[in-house]
Design a protein around this motif. Sequence first.
Motif, PDB file in Angstrom:
ATOM      1  N   HIS A 253      30.464  33.584  15.462  1.00 48.24           N
ATOM      2  CA  HIS A 253      29.524  33.578  16.542  1.00 48.24           C
ATOM      3  C   HIS A 253      28.195  33.727  16.195  1.00 48.24           C
ATOM      4  CE1 HIS A 253      28.009  33.511  20.670  1.00 48.24           C
ATOM      5  NE2 HIS A 253      27.072  34.389  20.402  1.00 48.24           N
ATOM      6  N   LYS A 256      27.246  30.593  13.882  1.00 45.48           N
ATOM      7  CA  LYS A 256      27.090  29.306  14.808  1.00 45.48           C
ATOM      8  C   LYS A 256      25.508  29.547  15.368  1.00 45.48           C
ATOM      9  CE  LYS A 256      28.639  29.512  18.823  1.00 45.48           C
ATOM     10  NZ  LYS A 256      29.607  29.675  20.029  1.00 45.48           N
ATOM     11  N   ARG A 260      22.652  26.772  13.910  1.00 40.95           N
ATOM     12  CA  ARG A 260      22.164  25.677  14.787  1.00 40.95           C
ATOM     13  C   ARG A 260      20.709  25.937  14.971  1.00 40.95           C
ATOM     14  NH1 ARG A 260      27.411  25.687  18.904  1.00 40.95           N
ATOM     15  NH2 ARG A 260      28.545  24.452  17.491  1.00 40.95           N
ATOM     16  N   GLY A 268      27.204  25.028  12.017  1.00 41.83           N
ATOM     17  CA  GLY A 268      27.459  25.451  13.125  1.00 41.83           C
ATOM     18  C   GLY A 268      28.669  25.084  13.835  1.00 41.83           C
ATOM     19  N   ASP A 269      29.010  23.673  13.833  1.00 41.97           N
ATOM     20  CA  ASP A 269      30.313  23.239  14.215  1.00 41.97           C
ATOM     21  C   ASP A 269      31.408  23.913  13.455  1.00 41.97           C
ATOM     22  OD1 ASP A 269      28.654  21.458  15.483  1.00 41.97           O
ATOM     23  OD2 ASP A 269      29.149  19.821  14.412  1.00 41.97           O
ATOM     24  N   ALA A 271      31.376  27.062  12.242  1.00 42.75           N
ATOM     25  CA  ALA A 271      31.554  28.459  12.731  1.00 42.75           C
ATOM     26  C   ALA A 271      31.968  28.348  13.973  1.00 42.75           C
ATOM     27  CB  ALA A 271      30.085  29.184  12.600  1.00 42.75           C
ATOM     28  N   GLY A 272      31.756  27.456  14.792  1.00 44.88           N
ATOM     29  CA  GLY A 272      32.241  27.402  16.314  1.00 44.88           C
ATOM     30  C   GLY A 272      33.627  27.234  16.352  1.00 44.88           C
ATOM     31  N   GLU A 275      35.324  30.574  15.323  1.00 46.32           N
ATOM     32  CA  GLU A 275      35.082  31.221  16.635  1.00 46.32           C
ATOM     33  C   GLU A 275      36.305  31.060  17.713  1.00 46.32           C
ATOM     34  OE1 GLU A 275      31.784  32.686  19.942  1.00 46.32           O
ATOM     35  OE2 GLU A 275      31.596  30.793  18.906  1.00 46.32           O
TER      36      GLU A 275
END
Length: 310
Positions: A253, A256, A260, A268-269, A271-272, A275
């Motif tokens: 999180h 992410k 971003r 970021g994607d 890591a999302g 998560e």
Amino acid sequence: GKSGEEAKMKLLGWFDGYLSKPVKKGPLFDTVYRALRQVTDLQPVEETARQEPPPSPPAAGSRVLVAEDHEVNRFLFQTILASLGYSPVLAANGREAIEAVEAALARREPFALIFMDVQMPEMNGYDATRRIRSLGVTTPIVAVTASTAKEGRELCIRAGMTDFLMKPFKKRDLVPVLERWIAPRQAPSAGGADGRAAGRVFDYEEAVATFLGNAATVRRLLGTFVTKVEGQIERIREGLSRADFPLLREEAHSIKGSGRNLQMETLGDAAGELEAAAAERSAERAAAGVRRLEAAFAEVKEAVADALKA
């Protein structure tokens, strides 16, 4: 930035103002000024007139799957998406959504985004999402729900969903979700043949613009960021080895959000997705998520090094 929740909070009168991430200079100044002056004229979201910014052009080939059992909502999705230049594909329940995804995989034409209603006949959105994830699909899946309950959101995350869209919705609610998860079309840059792909890894100019043109601040943050994420990924590897899902979720999180804000979309994607896998407590998905995160970070490090040399 979630209009349904925001409307409820405004009705309760808990807060003196609201800010959406990423924070912009103008709204920040205005909100602080009004809060300090105690100007409490906030209205429910649906009653507040908004100047809707023109949406970014959709990425080439951006087909969007909509799984929704309510005919009116399906038509609304179709109308809005088509008006914005996207190609909507409609499904009336979870089973039809799975069939559409399988057909897309067979044609090697994956969807750019999936909107998934939570409550549908024959197969609900939770089960459909689990099945889609089991196919190895990493496409962002946005839960479409009228509930703001924390328990419902946890169910969505555990099922593998990526984001939320509150009912009822309008075009102004849909546009930020589309822009958040589908990369806009960009002209090729002088630095490479695929400008859009490069921008998704790291867009230095956009990062500087985000920080109000302060390039020195961005360059300082980049060095700190890379060092921090290296340590976070090491902790993530250790957490994966002992199935420490809360740690994975927390670290992912953090990466992410920071990624971003620094215009590193691919990181970021990734890591999302990690998560979401950690929230689901899926060891298999988490392991795949860590591998993708490591690959994305390797690209970011190279891009940052090039930017700092310039």
